[in-house]
Design a protein around this motif. Structure first.
Motif, mmCIF file in Angstrom:
data_model
loop_
_atom_site.group_PDB
_atom_site.id
_atom_site.type_symbol
_atom_site.label_atom_id
_atom_site.label_comp_id
_atom_site.label_asym_id
_atom_site.label_seq_id
_atom_site.Cartn_x
_atom_site.Cartn_y
_atom_site.Cartn_z
ATOM 1 N N GLU A 127 78.945 -74.337 68.703
ATOM 2 C CA GLU A 127 78.530 -72.745 67.528
ATOM 3 C C GLU A 127 76.839 -71.893 68.004
ATOM 4 O O GLU A 127 76.471 -71.461 67.909
ATOM 5 C CB GLU A 127 79.203 -72.746 66.831
ATOM 6 N N ALA A 128 75.677 -73.996 67.969
ATOM 7 C CA ALA A 128 75.049 -73.461 67.069
ATOM 8 C C ALA A 128 73.327 -73.657 69.076
ATOM 9 O O ALA A 128 72.996 -72.744 69.190
ATOM 10 C CB ALA A 128 73.940 -74.365 66.507
ATOM 11 N N GLY A 129 74.984 -73.725 70.216
ATOM 12 C CA GLY A 129 73.798 -73.657 71.146
ATOM 13 C C GLY A 129 74.072 -72.858 71.785
ATOM 14 O O GLY A 129 74.073 -71.322 70.963
ATOM 15 N N LEU A 130 72.668 -72.209 73.046
ATOM 16 C CA LEU A 130 72.682 -71.474 73.329
ATOM 17 C C LEU A 130 73.688 -70.821 74.826
ATOM 18 O O LEU A 130 73.597 -71.246 74.821
ATOM 19 C CB LEU A 130 71.074 -71.534 74.383
ATOM 20 N N ALA A 131 72.843 -69.127 74.414
ATOM 21 C CA ALA A 131 73.870 -68.015 74.836
ATOM 22 C C ALA A 131 73.383 -66.882 74.641
ATOM 23 O O ALA A 131 72.933 -66.273 73.847
ATOM 24 C CB ALA A 131 75.259 -68.336 74.553
ATOM 25 N N SER A 132 73.698 -66.318 76.420
ATOM 26 C CA SER A 132 72.902 -65.409 75.913
ATOM 27 C C SER A 132 73.911 -63.889 74.898
ATOM 28 O O SER A 132 73.606 -63.261 74.210
ATOM 29 C CB SER A 132 73.236 -63.407 77.562
ATOM 30 N N LEU A 133 75.436 -64.194 74.902
ATOM 31 C CA LEU A 133 76.613 -63.642 74.125
ATOM 32 C C LEU A 133 76.494 -64.581 73.040
ATOM 33 O O LEU A 133 77.759 -65.570 73.301
ATOM 34 C CB LEU A 133 77.730 -63.805 74.906
ATOM 35 N N SER A 134 76.046 -64.342 72.148
ATOM 36 C CA SER A 134 76.420 -65.752 70.870
ATOM 37 C C SER A 134 77.695 -65.737 69.585
ATOM 38 O O SER A 134 77.824 -66.248 69.225
ATOM 39 C CB SER A 134 75.183 -66.065 69.840
ATOM 40 N N ALA A 135 78.246 -64.128 69.813
ATOM 41 C CA ALA A 135 78.925 -63.590 69.065
ATOM 42 C C ALA A 135 80.637 -63.981 69.060
ATOM 43 O O ALA A 135 80.437 -64.670 70.386
ATOM 44 C CB ALA A 135 79.370 -62.410 69.344
ATOM 45 N N TYR A 157 83.338 -80.194 63.161
ATOM 46 C CA TYR A 157 82.089 -80.014 61.461
ATOM 47 C C TYR A 157 81.427 -79.245 62.824
ATOM 48 O O TYR A 157 81.714 -78.352 64.073
ATOM 49 C CB TYR A 157 81.522 -81.621 62.526
ATOM 50 N N ALA A 158 80.506 -78.941 61.713
ATOM 51 C CA ALA A 158 79.749 -77.486 62.203
ATOM 52 C C ALA A 158 78.468 -78.204 62.645
ATOM 53 O O ALA A 158 77.851 -79.249 63.000
ATOM 54 C CB ALA A 158 79.167 -77.460 61.149
ATOM 55 N N ASP A 159 78.732 -77.395 64.362
ATOM 56 C CA ASP A 159 76.826 -78.112 65.512
ATOM 57 C C ASP A 159 75.492 -77.551 64.452
ATOM 58 O O ASP A 159 75.785 -77.074 63.586
ATOM 59 C CB ASP A 159 77.552 -76.766 66.367
#
Length: 264
Positions: free
Chosen positions: A43-51, A78-80
């Motif tokens: 969930e901490a990865g890069l993405a143009s749509l992060s929601a 686990y959390a990224d």
């Protein structure tokens, strides 16, 4: 023919495809059971749509696992950690190893894959995968192979990608002389060229990681390479077996360590 069970442990969705996708597809196609485990949902990865990126990446992981022929997918939740650490990277190794060991035991796993001692390029979660996989393998006695990249081949790969993509960001934790694994320490080189379609389909499933951030995303660039270039760049996957004599010939058999154990 003996059927084996392979458990492949990874940090984030898409790692399984980039490092081991062809190997997983080959094992499944040859009739073996493939179980995929990820520590986080990325969930901490890069993405143009992060929601709600974690949910999106979980769906992508399931699509990729189908393309690769995985029989079971587990996420440890686990959390990224991102590049700063503090999530999965800070979890006590014994705790995470016990959870992975429970899966190994329930599956009667013949082989576990983790990551090399450098965590590939040094991401905190990748380093933690290395530690947790080693601990889980020790708890259960499961033969361990550590997914990596031949450091010598990496230099050529980066040169091809930079030409193809015109611009590719440098590795975030040092140059190619200090990441992944030296050629002389690699024990398994798996030819996965026949599984190009499965690996490419799994790459395309991780659509969120083909966009966002700055520059060309590696996953997007790889998935678009023409067939001959794709096979040259992505047609082999590398592993190292802890404790293996580096003077012995390399093996292309992912289950050779399991066979060695059976022979003893």
């Amino acid at each position: 023919m003996r059927r084996y069970t392979l458990v492949s442990f990874h940090a984030h969705p898409d790692d399984e495809t980039l490092l081991t996708g062809g190997t997983l597809a080959r094992a499944a196609a040859e009739g073996h059971r493939v179980v995929l485990v990820t520590a986080t949902l990325g969930e901490a990865g890069l993405a143009s749509l992060s929601a709600d990126l974690g949910s999106r990446r979980h769906a992508e992981l399931m699509a990729a696992s189908t393309a690769l022929g995985c029989a079971r997918v587990e996420t440890l939740g686990y959390a990224d950690s991102g590049l700063a650490g503090g999530g999965f990277a800070s979890v006590p190794v014994d705790e995470a190893a016990a959870r992975l060991a429970a899966i190994l035991t329930s599956e009667r796993a013949d082989v576990l894959t983790g990551y090399d001692a450098n965590g590939g390029y040094g991401h905190p979660d990748h380093l933690q995968v290395h530690r947790v996989a080693r601990a889980a393998a020790a708890l259960t006695g499961t033969p361990l192979l550590e997914a990596t990249v031949d450091r010598s081949s990496l230099r050529a790969l980066l040169a091809v990608l930079r030409v193809a993509g015109r611009f590719l960001p440098s590795l975030p934790f040092g140059d190619s002389s200090r990441v992944f694994t030296a050629r002389e320490d690699i024990t398994h080189v798996v030819d996965v060229r026949r599984y190009e379609d499965a690996k490419r389909a799994a790459m395309k499933a991780h659509a969120s990681q083909s966009e966002g951030g700055s520059g060309v995303r590696t996953l997007a660039l790889l998935s678009r390479l023409p067939g001959p270039v794709f096979r040259a760049v992505c047609g082999r996957e590398w592993f190292t077996a802890p404790g293996h004599d580096p003077g012995q010939p390399h093996s292309g058999d992912i289950f050779s360590t399991a066979r060695d154990r059976e022979a003893r």
